[in-house]
Design a protein around this motif. Structure first.
Motif, PDB file in Angstrom:
ATOM      1  N   SER A 195       0.871  -1.161   0.000  1.00 40.73           N
ATOM      2  CA  SER A 195       0.000   0.000   0.000  1.00 40.73           C
ATOM      3  C   SER A 195       0.918   1.224   0.000  1.00 40.73           C
ATOM      4  CB  SER A 195      -0.908  -0.025   1.237  1.00 40.73           C
ATOM      5  OG  SER A 195      -1.733   1.110   1.294  1.00 40.73           O
ATOM      6  N   ALA A 213      -8.236  -2.961   3.369  1.00 36.23           N
ATOM      7  CA  ALA A 213      -8.079  -4.266   2.717  1.00 36.23           C
ATOM      8  C   ALA A 213      -8.074  -5.402   3.731  1.00 36.23           C
ATOM      9  CB  ALA A 213      -6.788  -4.281   1.894  1.00 36.23           C
ATOM     10  N   LEU A 244      -2.443  -6.228  -4.344  1.00 39.72           N
ATOM     11  CA  LEU A 244      -2.534  -7.456  -3.566  1.00 39.72           C
ATOM     12  C   LEU A 244      -2.209  -8.649  -4.448  1.00 39.72           C
ATOM     13  CD1 LEU A 244      -5.949  -6.758  -1.769  1.00 39.72           C
ATOM     14  CD2 LEU A 244      -3.650  -6.349  -0.850  1.00 39.72           C
ATOM     15  N   GLY A 270      -8.599   0.550  -0.434  1.00 44.18           N
ATOM     16  CA  GLY A 270      -8.115  -0.756   0.010  1.00 44.18           C
ATOM     17  C   GLY A 270      -9.194  -1.817  -0.042  1.00 44.18           C
ATOM     18  N   ARG A 271     -10.410  -1.443   0.362  1.00 46.65           N
ATOM     19  CA  ARG A 271     -11.513  -2.404   0.330  1.00 46.65           C
ATOM     20  C   ARG A 271     -11.830  -2.839  -1.096  1.00 46.65           C
ATOM     21  NH1 ARG A 271     -13.577   0.392   4.998  1.00 46.65           N
ATOM     22  NH2 ARG A 271     -14.512   2.014   3.693  1.00 46.65           N
ATOM     23  N   ALA A 274      -9.437  -5.445  -2.159  1.00 42.52           N
ATOM     24  CA  ALA A 274      -9.665  -6.679  -1.410  1.00 42.52           C
ATOM     25  C   ALA A 274     -10.919  -7.400  -1.884  1.00 42.52           C
ATOM     26  CB  ALA A 274      -9.755  -6.363   0.078  1.00 42.52           C
TER      27      ALA A 274
END
Length: 342
Positions: A195, A213, A244, A270-271, A274
């Motif tokens: 990140s 994430a 990721l 981040g989510r 993910a």
């Protein structure tokens, strides 16, 4: 071969991907192609700078003759010569994706007559394309399954809108590609990620992206995301994002990523990455959406039968299959056929 294969650039995905695959396969197989209706459905039809640079790069690699290779052209004719090793340069002069330049040139380099070095300039982390880190951490591992590889050195980061990134890629050619069977994923060994923030952005944003994430991947084991700030000499301009990746017990490599935008919530960035990775994992796929269309090309060129398990088949993947089948059916290439179970 004097016959020219006509390809409609407006079908299915209808954008730059048709060009990249058509030009790559033309150079590798020695098939002259004419792509018409280029990006016909786009707000600005015809060749954009990003597409033209990729075509010109491959044309230099195989001493191709071209007609219509200019900005805004809706038809291009590409007559390839022999793929040669050597040192080649391509610069989008914008934040146009370096990853997309690599996508069009890498298959050609693998079938050149000697080693190839590519100096590619543009955007390293761009929207609507895999981040360059994905190509190194994920796609490179997928490519190894075919018996091929490349070495990459990221010399400078380039972001929207200025670009200015610089990546050097070295490729040794192969005599042939191995067929692959990517249908058994096994269990996930770990999930890793980076990140990052760059420029004047605070490192707090990197931690927020990583936290977002991790919360979305809380049901997974061995999740490790490193947060950091890029060195100003490496990345002077502003950008934030996350990449990721994960590996499985059977050797499958999967990835996902997201970039921040002005005003976007860092945790949501981040989510988003993910969720993309989590959905791929839940589908049981052995390829993520970013790799599907690229892998189709390598499957088509590989010896023997190849197959792969995917989740939802993307429009880009259907487009890749269409181009491969069009060439195979038109010229009856043995061992060069993508079918639905690939």
């Amino acid at each position: 071969m004097s016959q020219i294969l006509d390809i409609d650039g407006s079908v299915l995905e209808g954008g730059g991907q048709i060009l990249r695959i058509s030009i790559s396969l033309s150079a590798i197989l020695g098939i002259p192609v004419r792509v018409c209706n280029i990006r016909a459905g786009r707000s600005k039809p015809g060749l954009a700078a990003q597409h033209l640079k990729g075509i010109q790069l491959v044309a230099t690699m195989c001493q191709a003759k071209m007609k219509g290779a200019n900005i805004g052209s809706t038809e291009i004719e590409f007559i390839p010569g022999k793929l040669r090793g050597g040192h080649y340069l391509a610069d989008t002069q914008t934040a146009g994706s370096i990853s997309l330049l690599l996508q069009v040139a890498l298959p050609c380099a693998l079938f050149a007559d000697s080693a190839v070095t590519l100096d590619l300039r543009g955007g390293t982390n761009a929207d609507m394309a895999p981040q360059i880190d994905y190509m190194e951490r994920v796609f490179r591992n997928v490519l190894k399954r075919f018996g091929a590889d490349f070495n990459m050195n990221i010399l400078r980061r380039g972001y929207f809108p200025k670009g200015g990134g610089h990546v050097r890629v070295k490729i040794n050619p192969v005599r042939s590609l191995n067929g692959v069977c990517l249908t058994e994923r096994g269990h996930i060994l770990d999930i890793t990620g980076t990140s990052f923030v760059a420029g004047t952005l605070p490192i707090k944003l990197a931690y927020l992206m990583a936290d977002g994430a991790k919360r979305e991947l809380s049901s997974e084991h061995n999740v490790n995301i490193h947060s950091y700030k890029e060195d100003r000499h490496m990345a002077p301009d502003n950008c934030n994002g996350i990449i990721l990746s994960c590996s499985s017990s059977s050797g499958c490599a999967l990835g996902a990523g997201a970039l921040g935008r002005r005003g976007s919530d860092a945790a949501d960035v981040g989510r988003a990455a993910a969720v993309e990775l989590r959905d791929t994992l839940r589908s049981g796929a052995c390829l993520d959406p970013h790799a599907q269309d690229q892998v189709i090309v390598y499957m088509a060129l590989a010896e023997g039968r190849s197959c792969a398990r995917v989740g939802d088949v993307t429009l880009h993947t259907r487009t890749a299959i269409f181009i491969c089948e069009t060439i195979a059916n038109s010229f009856n290439y043995n061992g060069f056929l993508c079918n639905d179970n690939a």
